[in-house]
Motif scaffolding. Structure first.
Motif, PDB file in Angstrom:
ATOM      1  N   PRO A  37      47.202 -27.242  84.290  1.00  0.00           N
ATOM      2  CA  PRO A  37      45.760 -27.041  84.424  1.00  0.00           C
ATOM      3  C   PRO A  37      45.404 -25.914  85.381  1.00  0.00           C
ATOM      4  O   PRO A  37      46.050 -25.731  86.413  1.00  0.00           O
ATOM      5  CB  PRO A  37      45.274 -28.394  84.983  1.00  0.00           C
ATOM      6  CG  PRO A  37      46.353 -29.361  84.648  1.00  0.00           C
ATOM      7  CD  PRO A  37      47.625 -28.578  84.673  1.00  0.00           C
ATOM      8  N   ILE A  39      43.138 -24.470  88.301  1.00  0.00           N
ATOM      9  CA  ILE A  39      42.689 -25.205  89.480  1.00  0.00           C
ATOM     10  C   ILE A  39      41.305 -24.735  89.892  1.00  0.00           C
ATOM     11  O   ILE A  39      41.044 -23.547  90.005  1.00  0.00           O
ATOM     12  CB  ILE A  39      43.664 -25.014  90.661  1.00  0.00           C
ATOM     13  CG1 ILE A  39      45.048 -25.578  90.286  1.00  0.00           C
ATOM     14  CG2 ILE A  39      43.148 -25.687  91.914  1.00  0.00           C
ATOM     15  CD1 ILE A  39      46.114 -25.236  91.290  1.00  0.00           C
ATOM     16  N   ASP A 318      47.357 -39.088  93.046  1.00  0.00           N
ATOM     17  CA  ASP A 318      47.889 -38.576  91.781  1.00  0.00           C
ATOM     18  C   ASP A 318      49.400 -38.555  91.966  1.00  0.00           C
ATOM     19  O   ASP A 318      49.965 -37.561  92.416  1.00  0.00           O
ATOM     20  CB  ASP A 318      47.329 -37.177  91.517  1.00  0.00           C
ATOM     21  CG  ASP A 318      47.624 -36.695  90.106  1.00  0.00           C
ATOM     22  OD1 ASP A 318      48.281 -37.429  89.356  1.00  0.00           O
ATOM     23  OD2 ASP A 318      47.184 -35.583  89.762  1.00  0.00           O
ATOM     24  N   HIS A 327      40.914 -36.620  92.554  1.00  0.00           N
ATOM     25  CA  HIS A 327      41.455 -35.644  91.620  1.00  0.00           C
ATOM     26  C   HIS A 327      40.797 -35.821  90.252  1.00  0.00           C
ATOM     27  O   HIS A 327      40.697 -36.941  89.751  1.00  0.00           O
ATOM     28  CB  HIS A 327      42.968 -35.818  91.482  1.00  0.00           C
ATOM     29  CG  HIS A 327      43.685 -35.830  92.788  1.00  0.00           C
ATOM     30  ND1 HIS A 327      43.829 -34.702  93.568  1.00  0.00           N
ATOM     31  CD2 HIS A 327      44.285 -36.843  93.476  1.00  0.00           C
ATOM     32  CE1 HIS A 327      44.487 -35.007  94.664  1.00  0.00           C
ATOM     33  NE2 HIS A 327      44.773 -36.305  94.635  1.00  0.00           N
ATOM     34  N   TYR A 329      40.670 -34.187  86.191  1.00  0.00           N
ATOM     35  CA  TYR A 329      41.136 -33.298  85.136  1.00  0.00           C
ATOM     36  C   TYR A 329      40.109 -33.333  84.012  1.00  0.00           C
ATOM     37  O   TYR A 329      39.650 -34.406  83.612  1.00  0.00           O
ATOM     38  CB  TYR A 329      42.485 -33.758  84.586  1.00  0.00           C
ATOM     39  CG  TYR A 329      43.621 -33.701  85.584  1.00  0.00           C
ATOM     40  CD1 TYR A 329      44.418 -32.573  85.687  1.00  0.00           C
ATOM     41  CD2 TYR A 329      43.899 -34.793  86.407  1.00  0.00           C
ATOM     42  CE1 TYR A 329      45.467 -32.516  86.594  1.00  0.00           C
ATOM     43  CE2 TYR A 329      44.939 -34.751  87.323  1.00  0.00           C
ATOM     44  CZ  TYR A 329      45.726 -33.612  87.419  1.00  0.00           C
ATOM     45  OH  TYR A 329      46.759 -33.566  88.321  1.00  0.00           O
ATOM     46  N   THR A 336      42.729 -27.237  79.721  1.00  0.00           N
ATOM     47  CA  THR A 336      42.690 -28.315  80.700  1.00  0.00           C
ATOM     48  C   THR A 336      42.536 -27.701  82.080  1.00  0.00           C
ATOM     49  O   THR A 336      43.229 -26.745  82.419  1.00  0.00           O
ATOM     50  CB  THR A 336      43.980 -29.152  80.655  1.00  0.00           C
ATOM     51  OG1 THR A 336      44.073 -29.806  79.387  1.00  0.00           O
ATOM     52  CG2 THR A 336      43.984 -30.205  81.763  1.00  0.00           C
ATOM     53  N   TYR A 338      41.985 -28.560  86.388  1.00  0.00           N
ATOM     54  CA  TYR A 338      42.058 -29.524  87.486  1.00  0.00           C
ATOM     55  C   TYR A 338      40.996 -29.189  88.517  1.00  0.00           C
ATOM     56  O   TYR A 338      40.800 -28.026  88.873  1.00  0.00           O
ATOM     57  CB  TYR A 338      43.437 -29.486  88.145  1.00  0.00           C
ATOM     58  CG  TYR A 338      43.471 -30.174  89.497  1.00  0.00           C
ATOM     59  CD1 TYR A 338      43.514 -29.435  90.686  1.00  0.00           C
ATOM     60  CD2 TYR A 338      43.412 -31.559  89.591  1.00  0.00           C
ATOM     61  CE1 TYR A 338      43.527 -30.069  91.914  1.00  0.00           C
ATOM     62  CE2 TYR A 338      43.420 -32.189  90.826  1.00  0.00           C
ATOM     63  CZ  TYR A 338      43.475 -31.443  91.984  1.00  0.00           C
ATOM     64  OH  TYR A 338      43.469 -32.066  93.200  1.00  0.00           O
ATOM     65  N   ASP A 340      39.771 -30.181  92.400  1.00  0.00           N
ATOM     66  CA  ASP A 340      39.917 -30.864  93.691  1.00  0.00           C
ATOM     67  C   ASP A 340      38.510 -31.229  94.156  1.00  0.00           C
ATOM     68  O   ASP A 340      37.727 -30.359  94.539  1.00  0.00           O
ATOM     69  CB  ASP A 340      40.592 -29.933  94.689  1.00  0.00           C
ATOM     70  CG  ASP A 340      40.648 -30.509  96.093  1.00  0.00           C
ATOM     71  OD1 ASP A 340      40.185 -31.657  96.296  1.00  0.00           O
ATOM     72  OD2 ASP A 340      41.142 -29.801  97.000  1.00  0.00           O
TER      73      ASP A 340
END
Length: 390
Positions: A37, A39, A318, A327, A329, A336, A338, A340
């Motif tokens: 993914p 970020i 995770d 987290h 996704y 995909t 991710y 934070d």
């Protein structure tokens, strides 16, 4: 299609002050393979920084569960002044005195209920006692915020609904897996922005670590905690209604059991539920089987399935990739990513204080609060009991 992708990327990266998508960085393992993914790091200052100036006065009655500290924190951040507290247990009062020296120890519950300057009462008392207290609080002309479960029987729910309608006071239940989890708050923004289309189903998993020696006697008595679906499952019903937008829902199937702790015959260690509503379907699983090897009390997860993508949340940890929580996704037709979410704001406390002042329902509608509880109580009541032959 290109316009839609541009809209979604802008909605995702600006809804809470997120920066543009960077290349894969050091927060992914060094052996990351192509296709991992992208970020997105949050740059938003959390709303649990400096508290707002005091706008209401609040008190605490009952502090049998540690969730009371999150409740106090949320209201304080939102502009509440913590003025007094009371519990029947002297040891709990002593602990509170050390933690909150700014607040006064009341001599009785009545002292708090009779104080006309106090607008809101918080409680994390023994679960079976929370609804009766809430009724007394509302009759005293104050608003109420309970830890979950805020109500443990359908009879209690009927009486709470009656008194709330009569008094027009707020009866709020702090479903902390949504209100106190930053990734879940962020997921709400993404769903509202249309990032995954129309939500079809939620899957909520709520595993917990038991640690029996640390638990009080009431923890093992179903009559006092309401059963596993009523108790820790209550979070999941709140999230199901919130993300699917369901206003009506039925329990399709439910089951509970005590499959591993025969020494506690009035306890339940596993439960799951299937739901069907006018806005989507849902599945819930809760248990007390978090192993000691996990660096968290539970690997709580939420999957939100939409017509154009899905969101997966690792609430507390995770395990294979990241420590800590929050987290998120998101997978859509393009990729995909991710997120934070560790710096996302938590708006519930401020919204609730606003509702106390303005007589509004911005934190959570009263009907949503009660429907989430009603579904949990119905599922608990009709659940079949599991008996494993091993």
């Amino acid at each position: 299609m290109d316009n839609r992708r541009t809209f979604l990327k802008e909605a995702i990266t600006t809804a809470a002050g997120l920066v543009a998508l960077p290349t894969i960085g050091t927060s992914m393992p060094s052996n990351s393979m192509p296709g991992t993914p992208a970020i997105i790091k949050s740059e938003v200052s959390g709303s649990d920084g400096l508290p707002m100036a005091a706008r209401i006065r609040f008190a605490v009655i009952g502090m049998n569960h540690g969730h009371i500290n999150s409740q106090v924190g949320a209201v304080t951040r939102g502009g509440g002044e913590f003025v007094s507290y009371y519990a029947k247990e002297p040891e709990l009062m002593a602990d509170f005195a050390k933690r909150y020296p700014q607040a006064k120890q009341a001599k009785s519950e009545a002292e708090i209920l009779d104080d006309k300057s106090i607008q809101l009462v918080l409680s994390a008392g023994i679960p079976v006692d929370r609804a009766p207290l809430g009724i007394r609080v509302m009759k005293a002309g104050k608003d109420y915020m309970s830890d979950k479960p805020g109500i443990t029987t359908l009879d209690q729910l009927a009486e709470v609904r009656k008194v709330q309608k009569e008094t027009k006071r707020i009866y709020s239940i702090m479903y902390s897996e949504r209100f106190e989890n930053r990734a879940t708050v962020k997921a709400g923004e993404l769903v509202k922005a249309g990032a995954i289309g129309n939500v079809i189903q939620t899957i909520g998993l709520g595993p917990h670590r038991m640690t029996p020696k640390s638990r009080p006697d009431w923890f093992f008595d179903k009559k006092k905690f309401g059963g596993i679906i009523c108790d820790i499952g209550s979070h999941q019903f709140d999230q199901y209604l919130f993300f699917t937008g369901s206003k009506k829902a039925d329990v399709v199937a439910a089951q509970v059991g005590n499959v591993h702790f025969p020494q506690y015959p009035n306890f339940e260690d596993f439960g799951d539920v299937m739901l069907r509503g006018d806005g989507g379907m849902g599945y819930v699983r809760v248990d007390w089987f978090t192993p000691d090897g996990l660096k968290s009390w539970g690997d709580g997860r939420l999957t939100i399935l939409g017509t154009e993508g899905f969101i997966e949340i690792r609430k507390n940890i995770d395990p294979a990739v990241h420590e800590g929580g929050n987290h998120l996704y998101i997978t859509d037709k393009k990729e995909t990513r991710y997120m934070d979410c560790s710096k996302e704001p938590l708006p519930y406390g401020e919204q609730l204080v606003n509702d106390v002042l303005n007589r509004t329902e911005t934190a959570m509608t009263q009907e949503h609060c009660f429907l989430a509880t009603e579904l949990a109580l119905k599922a608990q009541k009709q659940a079949q009991t599991i008996h494993l032959e091993k």
